[in-house]
Motif scaffolding. Structure first.
Motif, mmCIF file in Angstrom:
data_model
loop_
_atom_site.group_PDB
_atom_site.id
_atom_site.type_symbol
_atom_site.label_atom_id
_atom_site.label_comp_id
_atom_site.label_asym_id
_atom_site.label_seq_id
_atom_site.Cartn_x
_atom_site.Cartn_y
_atom_site.Cartn_z
ATOM 1 N N SER A 96 0.819 -1.215 0.000
ATOM 2 C CA SER A 96 0.000 0.000 0.000
ATOM 3 C C SER A 96 0.848 1.258 0.000
ATOM 4 O O SER A 96 0.345 2.345 -0.245
ATOM 5 N N ASP A 97 2.142 1.079 0.283
ATOM 6 C CA ASP A 97 3.012 2.234 0.489
ATOM 7 C C ASP A 97 4.030 2.331 -0.645
ATOM 8 O O ASP A 97 4.691 1.354 -0.977
ATOM 9 N N SER A 98 4.165 3.517 -1.208
ATOM 10 C CA SER A 98 5.103 3.681 -2.324
ATOM 11 C C SER A 98 6.554 3.574 -1.889
ATOM 12 O O SER A 98 7.439 3.430 -2.735
ATOM 13 N N SER A 99 6.814 3.625 -0.579
ATOM 14 C CA SER A 99 8.193 3.455 -0.108
ATOM 15 C C SER A 99 8.631 2.002 -0.194
ATOM 16 O O SER A 99 9.784 1.672 0.080
ATOM 17 N N PHE A 100 7.730 1.160 -0.590
ATOM 18 C CA PHE A 100 7.977 -0.272 -0.791
ATOM 19 C C PHE A 100 9.282 -0.537 -1.531
ATOM 20 O O PHE A 100 10.019 -1.474 -1.243
ATOM 21 N N SER A 101 9.582 0.307 -2.501
ATOM 22 C CA SER A 101 10.709 0.062 -3.400
ATOM 23 C C SER A 101 12.064 0.139 -2.715
ATOM 24 O O SER A 101 13.060 -0.324 -3.274
ATOM 25 N N ILE A 102 12.123 0.714 -1.535
ATOM 26 C CA ILE A 102 13.428 0.903 -0.898
ATOM 27 C C ILE A 102 13.688 -0.112 0.205
ATOM 28 O O ILE A 102 14.644 0.044 0.989
ATOM 29 N N LYS B 50 4.067 -27.347 10.550
ATOM 30 C CA LYS B 50 5.490 -27.016 10.367
ATOM 31 C C LYS B 50 5.729 -25.549 10.670
ATOM 32 O O LYS B 50 4.818 -24.733 10.655
ATOM 33 N N GLN B 51 6.999 -25.229 10.906
ATOM 34 C CA GLN B 51 7.366 -23.847 11.138
ATOM 35 C C GLN B 51 7.383 -23.073 9.830
ATOM 36 O O GLN B 51 7.577 -23.638 8.744
ATOM 37 N N ARG B 52 7.183 -21.777 9.946
ATOM 38 C CA ARG B 52 7.272 -20.920 8.775
ATOM 39 C C ARG B 52 8.714 -20.919 8.281
ATOM 40 O O ARG B 52 9.649 -20.814 9.081
ATOM 41 N N GLU B 53 8.881 -21.036 6.972
ATOM 42 C CA GLU B 53 10.237 -21.072 6.412
ATOM 43 C C GLU B 53 10.391 -20.034 5.311
ATOM 44 O O GLU B 53 9.446 -19.732 4.580
ATOM 45 N N LEU B 54 11.607 -19.540 5.187
ATOM 46 C CA LEU B 54 11.927 -18.564 4.145
ATOM 47 C C LEU B 54 12.044 -19.276 2.813
ATOM 48 O O LEU B 54 12.735 -20.288 2.693
ATOM 49 N N VAL B 55 11.374 -18.739 1.827
ATOM 50 C CA VAL B 55 11.388 -19.323 0.489
ATOM 51 C C VAL B 55 12.309 -18.545 -0.446
ATOM 52 O O VAL B 55 13.138 -19.128 -1.149
ATOM 53 N N ALA B 56 12.159 -17.219 -0.436
ATOM 54 C CA ALA B 56 12.948 -16.388 -1.352
ATOM 55 C C ALA B 56 12.938 -14.956 -0.851
ATOM 56 O O ALA B 56 12.035 -14.541 -0.128
ATOM 57 N N GLY B 57 13.966 -14.210 -1.275
ATOM 58 C CA GLY B 57 14.037 -12.806 -0.917
ATOM 59 C C GLY B 57 14.610 -12.007 -2.060
ATOM 60 O O GLY B 57 15.322 -12.548 -2.925
ATOM 61 N N ILE B 58 14.287 -10.720 -2.071
ATOM 62 C CA ILE B 58 14.792 -9.851 -3.123
ATOM 63 C C ILE B 58 15.144 -8.504 -2.527
ATOM 64 O O ILE B 58 14.397 -7.958 -1.710
ATOM 65 N N THR B 59 16.306 -7.977 -2.929
ATOM 66 C CA THR B 59 16.757 -6.696 -2.411
ATOM 67 C C THR B 59 16.139 -5.557 -3.221
ATOM 68 O O THR B 59 15.430 -5.771 -4.201
ATOM 69 N N THR B 60 16.471 -4.342 -2.829
ATOM 70 C CA THR B 60 15.930 -3.178 -3.519
ATOM 71 C C THR B 60 16.458 -3.066 -4.945
ATOM 72 O O THR B 60 15.810 -2.462 -5.802
ATOM 73 N N VAL B 61 17.620 -3.646 -5.196
ATOM 74 C CA VAL B 61 18.207 -3.555 -6.550
ATOM 75 C C VAL B 61 17.992 -4.841 -7.341
ATOM 76 O O VAL B 61 18.552 -4.999 -8.421
#
Length: 115
Positions: free
Chosen positions: A25-31, A43-54
């Protein structure tokens, strides 16, 4: 306060594909970096993938080569393209935005892989 809304989940056969979306909802999302997690029943929540600002990405070993994370900053949206889905990919998928030490989570979207 950032609100995140996931969509795109559903029922798919093994070997199929889905594209999940996480809209902010927030345009600051990109940073800020954004992550996809999943939680299967019992099961426990697990990290699948991540992406940086660039646009640099990382993946859990279990999904490497099958899942692709990307972001469209102009749309305040992060995607998770899931190919060659397996029954063990069945879970509720959540996106998370990390603003410093503050975590924002969406409500999740169910992905079920079954014949």
């Amino acid at each position: 306060q950032v609100q995140l809304v996931e969509s795109g989940g559903g029922l798919v056969q093994p070997g199929g594909s889905l594209r999940l979306s996480c809209a902010a909802s927030d345009s600051s999302f990109s940073i800020y970096p954004v992550y996809w997690y999943r939680q299967a029943p019992g099961k426990q929540r697990e990290l699948v993938a991540g992406i940086t600002t660039v646009g640099s990405s990382n993946y859990a070993d279990s999904v490497k080569g099958r899942f692709t994370i990307s972001r469209a900053n102009a749309k305040n949206t992060v995607y998770l393209i899931m190919n060659s889905l397996k029954p063990e990919d069945t879970a509720v998928y959540y996106c998370q935005l990390l603003r410093g030490l503050i975590e924002y989570w969406g409500q999740g979207t169910q992905v079920t892989v079954s014949s």
